[in-house]
Write a protein that holds these residues in place. Structure first.
Motif, mmCIF file in Angstrom:
data_model
loop_
_atom_site.group_PDB
_atom_site.id
_atom_site.type_symbol
_atom_site.label_atom_id
_atom_site.label_comp_id
_atom_site.label_asym_id
_atom_site.label_seq_id
_atom_site.Cartn_x
_atom_site.Cartn_y
_atom_site.Cartn_z
ATOM 1 N N ASP A 191 -1.755 7.919 1.262
ATOM 2 C CA ASP A 191 -2.908 7.741 0.380
ATOM 3 C C ASP A 191 -4.085 8.579 0.872
ATOM 4 O OD1 ASP A 191 -1.357 5.799 -0.873
ATOM 5 O OD2 ASP A 191 -3.099 4.514 -1.239
ATOM 6 N N HIS A 235 -6.866 -0.137 -10.715
ATOM 7 C CA HIS A 235 -5.581 0.148 -10.062
ATOM 8 C C HIS A 235 -4.687 -1.090 -10.140
ATOM 9 C CE1 HIS A 235 -2.649 1.075 -6.920
ATOM 10 N NE2 HIS A 235 -3.045 2.342 -6.976
ATOM 11 N N THR A 274 -0.075 6.274 5.205
ATOM 12 C CA THR A 274 0.706 5.871 4.038
ATOM 13 C C THR A 274 0.831 6.984 3.010
ATOM 14 O OG1 THR A 274 -1.256 5.023 2.893
ATOM 15 C CG2 THR A 274 -0.041 3.470 4.299
ATOM 16 N N SER A 299 -8.709 3.105 0.606
ATOM 17 C CA SER A 299 -7.877 3.961 -0.237
ATOM 18 C C SER A 299 -8.711 4.502 -1.374
ATOM 19 C CB SER A 299 -6.692 3.162 -0.789
ATOM 20 O OG SER A 299 -6.077 3.830 -1.863
ATOM 21 N N ARG A 319 -3.260 -5.024 0.527
ATOM 22 C CA ARG A 319 -3.931 -3.764 0.170
ATOM 23 C C ARG A 319 -4.435 -3.826 -1.267
ATOM 24 N NH1 ARG A 319 1.334 -3.838 0.600
ATOM 25 N NH2 ARG A 319 2.733 -2.755 -0.824
ATOM 26 N N HIS A 352 -8.021 8.962 1.608
ATOM 27 C CA HIS A 352 -8.981 7.980 2.083
ATOM 28 C C HIS A 352 -10.404 8.349 1.678
ATOM 29 C CE1 HIS A 352 -5.771 6.171 4.353
ATOM 30 N NE2 HIS A 352 -5.516 7.321 4.946
ATOM 31 N N ASP A 356 -7.751 5.851 -4.109
ATOM 32 C CA ASP A 356 -7.207 5.445 -5.403
ATOM 33 C C ASP A 356 -7.573 4.010 -5.751
ATOM 34 O OD1 ASP A 356 -6.055 7.895 -5.806
ATOM 35 O OD2 ASP A 356 -4.070 7.292 -5.091
ATOM 36 N N ARG A 357 -7.552 3.134 -4.773
ATOM 37 C CA ARG A 357 -7.767 1.715 -5.043
ATOM 38 C C ARG A 357 -9.235 1.315 -5.029
ATOM 39 N NH1 ARG A 357 -2.799 2.251 -2.745
ATOM 40 N NH2 ARG A 357 -1.178 0.718 -3.253
ATOM 41 N N MET A 379 -4.752 1.236 5.350
ATOM 42 C CA MET A 379 -3.833 2.071 4.563
ATOM 43 C C MET A 379 -3.636 3.447 5.197
ATOM 44 S SD MET A 379 -2.536 0.621 1.776
ATOM 45 C CE MET A 379 -2.215 1.970 0.652
#
Length: 376
Positions: A314, A253, A312, A277, A244, A316, A279-280, A309
């Motif tokens: 997170d 990140h 989880t 994700s 991931r 999206h 965030d990522r 992901m």
């Protein structure tokens, strides 16, 4: 070794990525806009003046998505009732959405607790087995690349168990072997006591990597310290993966991979699974495509894969809220000029190659050495 090499190269997943063995059925629930997106496949000049179009729907029917990270076991163990066959609003992953997205395999990650990591890992492996057995027409447990391909050939979605955090092994090679016997196929090294940040790996950590190679378990370097990742890539004879990780050049990140790590991964024939994700990778579908473009450019088309992901916790990107969004992402990449061969590697081919490479390494390693008796 020659007989092992012949076995390694004998399957269609390795050599014939674009030769379907049966007529392609349409994907249920696919976005109708996606059907209009054409992938370009070069034809001999004697046959056609222009490339022939191939639909995204057809591509995913031949080369389904191998999704590199799903947190479904951790969600399901907190639900008193669920139905993955008809659709389940309490989760992001169920059979209708997996089929709509063209998924052919998923890695189901284990979310262990800090106070009882080994016990919670065993409980979740037990849960995965019960869930798969409950939906035999939709899911099939897989422990190898061959079983993954067999599940796909029979119209099932292959479920592979892992990754699990290093704590699940309890700093014990015997426990690691027990988890492998129960079906665990991927171990994450982040947070392992035998992988300190200053030296990368202790002597026990190096022995752990060799035992993972001998067993045929994938090593997940997501979030590992650079010294740890570098030492693992030096020692391991099998491909390593990032389950991931986006591109750190585009998003800082801590789980994302530097260009240096991506190049090292390519040299070791490893795989970077880019996550859906926010965030990522970012808040939009095109942001995920940007990360896929970057990894492909830096590490090559054989080093990039997909990681949903989902389930989880997170957030999206817009358009990728669940596995049903995969056709739209493939359509975006096709619009950017990705050829069918690269898309086939992205969705299915690279994951199968890494699984088979890890299994081949294990067969060779078991001829050289027995189970390690090292202790932490």
């Amino acid at each position: 070794m020659a007989d092992l090499q012949d076995e390694l190269n004998a399957t269609t997943e390795v050599g014939d990525l674009d030769r379907p063995s049966a007529p392609v059925a349409p994907l249920d629930g696919a976005d109708p806009h996606v059907d209009e997106v054409a992938l370009l496949v070069d034809e001999p000049e004697s046959q056609a003046d222009e490339p022939a179009p191939v639909s995204v729907r057809g591509l995913l029917a031949r080369h389904p998505v191998a999704d590199g990270y799903c947190g479904l076991p951790g969600i399901l163990r907190r639900l008193s009732w669920f139905d993955l066959e008809l659709g389940e609003c309490a989760v992001e992953t169920d059979l209708p959405r997996l089929h709509a997205g063209g998924a052919g395999a998923q890695l189901w990650a284990l979310d262990v607790t800090a106070d009882r990591p080994v016990t919670s890992a065993l409980e979740q492996i037990d849960l995965v087995n019960h869930v798969v057995a409950r939906y035999p027409e939709g899911l099939r447990l897989a422990r190898s690349a061959s079983e993954t391909a067999d599940a796909r050939a029979h119209g099932r979605i292959a479920v592979l168990i892992g990754p699990a955090p290093a704590a699940a092994a309890g700093d014990s090679l015997g426990t690691l072997r027990g988890l492998h016997a129960l079906g665990l196929r991927i171990l994450s090294l982040r947070g392992a006591q035998w992988a300190p940040q200053d030296t990368g790996l202790t002597r026990f950590g190096e022995e752990m990597v060799r035992e993972l190679n001998r067993l045929g378990m994938l090593i997940d370097l997501t979030g590992a310290h650079p010294a740890t990742a570098a030492r693992v890539l030096d020692i391991s004879k099998a491909p390593a993966i990032l389950t991931r990780s986006g591109a750190r050049a585009l998003n800082s990140h801590p789980d994302n991979a530097s260009d240096e790590l991506l190049v090292a991964l390519r040299e070791g024939r490893g795989l970077c699974l880019v996550p859906c994700s926010a965030d990522r990778t970012g808040p939009a579908l095109r942001d995920v495509a940007d990360h896929l473009d970057h990894v492909r450019r830096v590490a090559g088309p054989e080093t990039v894969g997909l990681s949903g992901m989902f389930d989880t916790g997170d957030a999206h990107p817009e358009g990728l809220a669940d596995p049903a969004g995969y056709p739209a992402l493939i359509a975006e990449l096709a619009d950017r000029g990705w050829p069918e061969t690269d898309l086939a590697l992205l969705t299915w081919g690279n994951a199968q190659r890494v699984l088979r490479g890890t299994e081949f390494t294990a067969r060779a390693a078991r001829r050289r050495r027995g189970p390690s008796t090292a202790t932490y």
